[in-house]
Structure formats: C-alpha cells, structure tokens
Motif scaffolding. Sequence first.
Motif, PDB file in Angstrom:
ATOM      1  N   ASP A   2       0.822  -1.202   0.000  1.00 41.35           N
ATOM      2  CA  ASP A   2       0.000   0.000   0.000  1.00 41.35           C
ATOM      3  C   ASP A   2       0.854   1.248   0.000  1.00 41.35           C
ATOM      4  OD1 ASP A   2      -2.318  -1.377  -0.125  1.00 41.35           O
ATOM      5  OD2 ASP A   2      -2.779  -1.278   2.002  1.00 41.35           O
ATOM      6  N   LEU A   3       1.944   1.240   0.793  1.00 43.31           N
ATOM      7  CA  LEU A   3       2.823   2.410   0.856  1.00 43.31           C
ATOM      8  C   LEU A   3       3.473   2.662  -0.497  1.00 43.31           C
ATOM      9  CD1 LEU A   3       4.126   4.664   2.449  1.00 43.31           C
ATOM     10  CD2 LEU A   3       5.901   3.050   3.191  1.00 43.31           C
ATOM     11  N   VAL A   5       2.237   1.944  -3.398  1.00 45.39           N
ATOM     12  CA  VAL A   5       1.208   2.497  -4.282  1.00 45.39           C
ATOM     13  C   VAL A   5       0.974   3.971  -3.974  1.00 45.39           C
ATOM     14  CG1 VAL A   5      -1.230   2.380  -4.910  1.00 45.39           C
ATOM     15  CG2 VAL A   5       0.081   0.275  -4.625  1.00 45.39           C
ATOM     16  N   LEU A   6       0.945   4.318  -2.687  1.00 46.53           N
ATOM     17  CA  LEU A   6       0.762   5.714  -2.293  1.00 46.53           C
ATOM     18  C   LEU A   6       1.919   6.578  -2.782  1.00 46.53           C
ATOM     19  CD1 LEU A   6      -0.545   5.138   1.350  1.00 46.53           C
ATOM     20  CD2 LEU A   6      -1.846   6.131  -0.536  1.00 46.53           C
ATOM     21  N   LEU A  65      -4.595   5.552  -7.937  1.00 44.59           N
ATOM     22  CA  LEU A  65      -5.014   4.766  -6.778  1.00 44.59           C
ATOM     23  C   LEU A  65      -6.301   3.995  -7.076  1.00 44.59           C
ATOM     24  CD1 LEU A  65      -4.343   7.344  -3.920  1.00 44.59           C
ATOM     25  CD2 LEU A  65      -2.991   5.331  -4.490  1.00 44.59           C
ATOM     26  N   VAL A  70      -7.156  -0.171  -5.155  1.00 47.31           N
ATOM     27  CA  VAL A  70      -6.866  -0.148  -3.732  1.00 47.31           C
ATOM     28  C   VAL A  70      -8.192  -0.060  -2.982  1.00 47.31           C
ATOM     29  CG1 VAL A  70      -4.594   0.878  -4.024  1.00 47.31           C
ATOM     30  CG2 VAL A  70      -6.577   2.345  -3.849  1.00 47.31           C
ATOM     31  N   PRO A  71      -8.205  -0.276  -1.654  1.00 47.51           N
ATOM     32  CA  PRO A  71      -9.473  -0.316  -0.922  1.00 47.51           C
ATOM     33  C   PRO A  71     -10.356   0.901  -1.119  1.00 47.51           C
ATOM     34  CG  PRO A  71      -7.691  -1.114   0.455  1.00 47.51           C
ATOM     35  CD  PRO A  71      -7.061  -0.615  -0.811  1.00 47.51           C
ATOM     36  N   GLN A 183      -5.622   5.442   8.233  1.00 45.71           N
ATOM     37  CA  GLN A 183      -5.070   5.490   6.886  1.00 45.71           C
ATOM     38  C   GLN A 183      -6.034   6.008   5.820  1.00 45.71           C
ATOM     39  OE1 GLN A 183      -3.381   1.702   5.872  1.00 45.71           O
ATOM     40  NE2 GLN A 183      -2.197   1.543   7.751  1.00 45.71           N
ATOM     41  N   GLU A 184      -7.285   6.253   6.197  1.00 38.82           N
ATOM     42  CA  GLU A 184      -8.270   6.618   5.181  1.00 38.82           C
ATOM     43  C   GLU A 184      -7.884   7.873   4.399  1.00 38.82           C
ATOM     44  OE1 GLU A 184     -10.252   4.500   8.601  1.00 38.82           O
ATOM     45  OE2 GLU A 184      -8.798   6.134   8.343  1.00 38.82           O
ATOM     46  N   PHE A 187      -5.026   8.500   1.038  1.00 40.37           N
ATOM     47  CA  PHE A 187      -5.288   8.438  -0.393  1.00 40.37           C
ATOM     48  C   PHE A 187      -5.546   9.821  -0.983  1.00 40.37           C
ATOM     49  CE2 PHE A 187      -6.586   4.338   1.396  1.00 40.37           C
ATOM     50  CZ  PHE A 187      -5.745   3.502   0.677  1.00 40.37           C
TER      51      PHE A 187
END
Length: 318
Positions: A2-3, A5-6, A65, A70-71, A183-184, A187
């Motif tokens: 995830d990191l 991707v961010l 993203l 991603v979520p 973490q929301e 993004f």
Amino acid sequence: MDLLVLLASAMVSFIAVCLFLPWLIKSLRGTTLVGKDLNKPHSPLVPEMGGIAVILGFYLGVALLVGLAVPVASNGLFFAALSSCLGAGIVGLMDDMFRLRKRSKAILPFVLALPLGAVVYASKNTVLLGVDIGILMAIAVPLGVTSASNAANMLEGFNGLGAGLGIIMTSSLIVLAMIVGAQEGLFLLFPLLGALAAFLWFNRYPARVFPGDSMTLFTGATIACAAIISSPSLKTFGALLFVPMIAEFVLKFRGHFQGENYGKVRPDGRLVWQGRVESLAHAIMKWKPLREWEIVLVLWAIETLVCALVIVAVVTSA
C-alpha cells in the motif's frame, strides 16, 4: 505494498505538474490572467491560476489509486471527500477568473461539502473532540471544510509561501495518520503532497507562476477532508495544524479583512510594514525588515514548529 502504491501516486502527481506547468505558464503570458508581484521592485507581471496544475496533478495521482483497485475504490466516504476538495478548487478557479465576493468564497465550499457531511453522519463517524455530536456532524463537516479552505487562502501573498505551508501540513498529517493508524485520508494526502512539491519548484522565489485561489482553497479543503474521513482523533490533530492560519484570521478580522500580505520594498530589497498589524507577515516585517524569501522561511518555521509540537504531543500520549 500500500505504501508503494501511495508513493507511486505522489510521483505521478509530481510528474504531471512538472510537465503541465511550463505549458500553462507560457500560455498565460500576455493574457489578462497575470498578477503583479507587489513584493518586488517594479512589480513584474507573473502568470496566475497555477492551481490548475496542482488540481490536475492531484487528480491523476488519485486516478492511479482508484485504477489499481486499492481499498478506496469502493469507499463512498472517500469519493464524497474527493468531490468536496475538488469543489473547493473549482470555487478557487471561479474566483481567479471572475473575482467572486468574499461571501461567495465562504458559502460555496460549504454547500459543496454538504454531501460529505451527510456521508460522514451516515457512516456513524460523529465523534468530535471526544463528544458524539450526532446529526450536527452533517453541518460541522462542511463548516470545517470551508473554514480550512479559506484559512489556507488567507496566509498567502509571498513566493512559495502557500505551497510550502501545504507541504509541511500535508507531511505532518501523513505522519500523524500513520502514528494513530488512521489510513483513510492517506489516499488524498499523498497525491496532494506530490502535486504541491512540484508546484513549489516553479512558485519558489522568484516565482514563475502564482497559485491563485484555486490552489489555496483546494489545499486547505483537501487537508481538512483527509482529516475528516479518518479517525476522530485525526480531526482534532488536523485542526491544530491550522493554528497559524487561525492567528492570521484573527489579525485579518481586526482589520475587517482589508489587510493584504504585502510590504513596502526598500532599495536593498527588504520589506517593511509601517501600518497597523493585520497579518502575521506584518508582524514579522515590524519585527525586522527582511527579504521576501526570508519572511517565507520564518512563516514556514512557525508552521513547522506547530506541526512538530502536535506530533510530539501525540507520540508522548500514545
């Protein structure tokens, strides 16, 4: 993963702004969409509306993203926040082009953030400052977004100031989000960080482009939205990062919002202020005549200190 991707989204935003801004600067020269750089001798004309590039870069980072599934891709809260911050950017663009009334800049971001307030309330995320305020959250959210966007817009007027403050606040909120495990909002924050970092390269002293209200309103709203969709504690921490802007609001209020963040340029290039203090910049110029970039460094240092104190307080209380 995830990191990574961010970070990739931040890089996409950075590259997009770097590629788009030179064309935008060239296109705006010779048009009416330029402004005088009043803190320099002879007040040279500089293209405005650079915030378009920040919004575009941010959007492409967010698109990455969503495209990578991603979520956030199925998160209604995220998309409501995205519409609110982009709405604030559109209000800024309208102001850059048509010079909206100050009342409109306060009302329109509020109206455009109402859907976010409704979604936050529907998600039962109604705790503010440790108190469950229930349906009042539907009003508190758009009020917070419009307050943050206009607060960020007030502390501006010097080359690189707004972009630098945005970078400091965004980076600090990312650190806080990771500390508390919320973490929301990341993004939104990583694409914003990449876009602002690229824009600062062109907006630093001596500026080749001005941000316009399109960037300042958008930046403040995006930081607020990122905090709002995260944990209740991050709402409070996010608000604390705006302390210098709140101080600026108080000083502007005492001058009925007529004060501008400009100084008189001395022959040696230093700026002085001899009137009533209606801005943090006025207070700095009263304290000591400084060059424009030195005033910016002082204001950056103040924001950095505020952010550092908030982070230390969170770490020690964890």
